[in-house]
Design an enzyme around this catalytic site. Sequence first.
Site, PDB file in Angstrom:
ATOM      1  N   LYS A 121       0.988  14.536   1.073  1.00 19.27           N
ATOM      2  CA  LYS A 121      -0.323  14.871   0.498  1.00 19.27           C
ATOM      3  C   LYS A 121      -0.423  16.365   0.189  1.00 19.27           C
ATOM      4  CE  LYS A 121      -2.672  10.920   2.663  1.00 19.27           C
ATOM      5  NZ  LYS A 121      -3.195  10.134   1.527  1.00 19.27           N
ATOM      6  N   LYS A 130     -14.299   8.772  -4.806  1.00 16.06           N
ATOM      7  CA  LYS A 130     -15.571   9.144  -4.167  1.00 16.06           C
ATOM      8  C   LYS A 130     -16.040  10.502  -4.679  1.00 16.06           C
ATOM      9  CE  LYS A 130     -14.105   6.387  -0.315  1.00 16.06           C
ATOM     10  NZ  LYS A 130     -13.140   6.377   0.780  1.00 16.06           N
ATOM     11  N   HIS A 146       0.791  -1.234   0.000  1.00  9.04           N
ATOM     12  CA  HIS A 146       0.000   0.000   0.000  1.00  9.04           C
ATOM     13  C   HIS A 146       0.819   1.277   0.000  1.00  9.04           C
ATOM     14  CE1 HIS A 146      -4.212  -1.258   0.427  1.00  9.04           C
ATOM     15  NE2 HIS A 146      -3.748  -2.312   1.058  1.00  9.04           N
ATOM     16  N   THR A 165      -8.475   6.702  -2.590  1.00 10.54           N
ATOM     17  CA  THR A 165      -9.851   6.308  -2.914  1.00 10.54           C
ATOM     18  C   THR A 165     -10.793   7.495  -2.721  1.00 10.54           C
ATOM     19  OG1 THR A 165     -10.066   5.409  -0.665  1.00 10.54           O
ATOM     20  CG2 THR A 165      -9.628   3.835  -2.431  1.00 10.54           C
ATOM     21  N   LYS A 195      -8.275  14.240   3.854  1.00  9.44           N
ATOM     22  CA  LYS A 195      -7.440  13.026   3.907  1.00  9.44           C
ATOM     23  C   LYS A 195      -6.501  13.199   5.091  1.00  9.44           C
ATOM     24  CE  LYS A 195      -6.304  13.995  -0.333  1.00  9.44           C
ATOM     25  NZ  LYS A 195      -6.311  12.900  -1.249  1.00  9.44           N
ATOM     26  N   ARG A 196      -5.746  12.160   5.433  1.00  7.94           N
ATOM     27  CA  ARG A 196      -4.790  12.309   6.537  1.00  7.94           C
ATOM     28  C   ARG A 196      -3.851  13.483   6.254  1.00  7.94           C
ATOM     29  NH1 ARG A 196      -4.745   8.400  10.869  1.00  7.94           N
ATOM     30  NH2 ARG A 196      -2.997   9.611  11.579  1.00  7.94           N
TER      31      ARG A 196
END
Length: 847
Positions: free
Chosen positions: A575, A681, A378, A677, A569-570
């Site tokens: 990110k 969405k 992952h 993901t 998101k985290r």
Amino acid sequence: MAVPPTEQERRKQISVSCIAGLADVAEIKKTFNRHLHFTLVKDRNVATPRDYYFALAHTVRDHLVGRWIRTQQYYYETDPKRVYYLSLEFYMGRALQNTTINLGLQTACDEAIYQLGLDIEELEEMEEDAGLGNGGLGRLAACFLDSMATLGLAAYGYGIRYEFGIFNQKTRNGWQVEEADDWLRYGNPWEKARPEYMLPVHFYGRVEKTDSRAKWTDTQVVLAMPYDTPVPGYRNNTVNTMRLWSAKAPNDFKLQDFNVGGYIEAVLDRNLAENISRVLYPNDNFFEGKELRLKQEYFVVAATLQDIVRRFKSSKFGSRDPVRTSFDTFPEKVAIQLNDTHPALTIPELMRILVDIEKLDWDKAWDITCRTCAYTNHTVLPEALERWPVYMFEQLLPRHLLIIYDINQKHLDRVAALFPGDTDRLRRMSLIEEGDLKRINMAHLCVVGSHAVNGVAQIHSDIVKSSVFKDFHELEPEKFQNKTNGITPRRWLLLCNPGLADIITERIGDAFLTDLYQLKKLLQLVDDECFVRDVAKVKQENKLKFAAFLQQRGHTKVNPDSIFDVQVKRIHEYKRQLLNCLHAITLYNRIKLEPKRSFVPRTVMIGGKAAPGYRMAKLIIKLITCVGQVVNNDPAVGDKLKVIFLENYRVSLAERVIPAADLSEQISTAGTEASGTGNMKFMLNGALTIGTMDGATAEMAEEAGEENLFIFGMRVTDVEAVDRKGYNAREYYEHLPELKLAVDQIQAGFFSPGEPELFRDLIDMLLNHDRFKVFADYEAYVRCQEQVSELYKNPKEWTKMVIHNIAASGKFSSDRTISQYAREIWGVEPSDIKIPPPNEPPSMSRT
């Protein structure tokens, strides 16, 4: 003459949730009152909203139980190959609404609760999120369970029943504060304890070696108590099981160590054993080598494998006696999927069972193990890869250490034979990393002990083959596969966005809920003015609803006509929430510079949790809240720009914000996000994506056409080129005036006037050691955001692009992902058999 139905009534008639029969509503009301009375021991005079929620949950659960038992009976009768999905995280969210949708009970429940004078939304809000995961990895596992049940696979999720899930996030004075998530405080109506299947798990001890065998002895025992949660498929009457283990101390735990006077202390010491399932480690993409975490990983693996072997041996309904004694057919009847390296100990534990307990010879046991296990990787971030110190294994799992040494020796012998004299290759491929601290590389163990290794998006799988496991790919290229992630359309469209689901159903029917590729039919409607108007109307309704929700929660008032620009998101440097933040500051500076100019209004929403020990991530949250303070209170800005930090982002909040978003931020440095993901969405719910060519976003661009996304910035090859040359952040800082201004403002304390030095470390990181190259993509990002604003001025063209995206999201169903896992890794075929409901005789009918 009959009066024609209104638009609203017509919508209700074609709604996916279908029309409730009077008998269903009456029966639900009756069962609800029975549970309120007999299960909760309350009457309507003293019942609280939580009591009503529990009464409804038990009512819905009653509809599950018959199907659940019948499904398990069917599996025992037909003896299919069973799939075991092992994950240390399952981020399930709430169960009530999802269950009513999958059982086709939603309309009946809504109507029954309305007739009882109660508010269904208020009751649904009483449910605690089952937050047994950190983010993407755990939520993916939850979507996979939904798809496995919907596709009729005999599948089981196995994990840990953490007493405390992912922490609740509060912000105090702009800083993240963690609070324990006591999600079980009021009980959990969806689980069933199974003390009769309690199993022993061993730790510590020593290994006695005889000529032929090794014996693990003098161990400390902890009991694993299973709690089963039903996982219903979508309207096929299949109900699979998620089994989560809870740690219990045996009654003689430590008692033998004490004299009579130490009895109280001995009983209190039981906590030491039971701590194993106490709390979820709140780390995402970061490895923390704590002994308790290693105990958790072995605990879930040891309990699960005993369960798997028991089920394999006695695979006849109602039978506890072994039916099978030979393990030859084990890989034909059992598939074990390792969700990342956390359950890697499955490999040495299965070897221990087969060699030490079942007395198979090593080569046979190894063949069975490899053919049974498969591994999903992952992440490519080096800090996320698990490497456990050998000394910890020596103490905690001495037998497994010896097995890993044996696996490694045979593996290295094979490599040496194929690549004679290449000692460097042996060092790189060893399961044991030498050095000051000898460590076991768990990812290497997974690759060597599995028959299939997959990444979770095409770009990620390519990097896995060319970089992370390059040597292993050269050795066994046939092992490596790609399985692009997916999301369940039941929760991520039908549940969270019923308005959109209804207008799609009205045009193309509801088959898209189990075959998301059907959404391609919407391409015929891109120029249908009525459909374009309907899509825009649903989005606006969702935005108004979310704006009201934010105001209720004490946030600043937002302009529902503004672009809802969302990044949830985290919080992690890779990110790049910082890039988003720099853009918000740039917009603010532009508005201040030309206050009379017309700007496309924008509400920037950023949400996510930072790992409690991750200082930089916490500083990023503080910066976002500080920027929000300045921007949101500046009268010159008004409602042209708002910056909001969404506190305590979790599944139930995602279900609200995603349908309301106009713009989805997927801005990680190319080559760092395995898949994502959240991007899927947003796409399915009618948000446009601004993103780098990273993870599954690249495949979204492929499906929808790059012209229908806002793609910017460096590609993977560009990032590699910058790495070779050496990234110099100061060059960008000196040459881009708007970037320099934003950075200087942060550094000078413009956004933190009381503490001018507050963000010094953050700026130092950006200028001197930013692994994720924020400044390198800044100019392209800001330019791309201008294109976003330009298109938003033309609502019709914007909505057409939205329809293109929704129509292209078929690939990103977890049903597609699971079908590929089933056929290409597990060797099972998805089934369209519909198990008859409990009120019909149990002959199987095809649908």
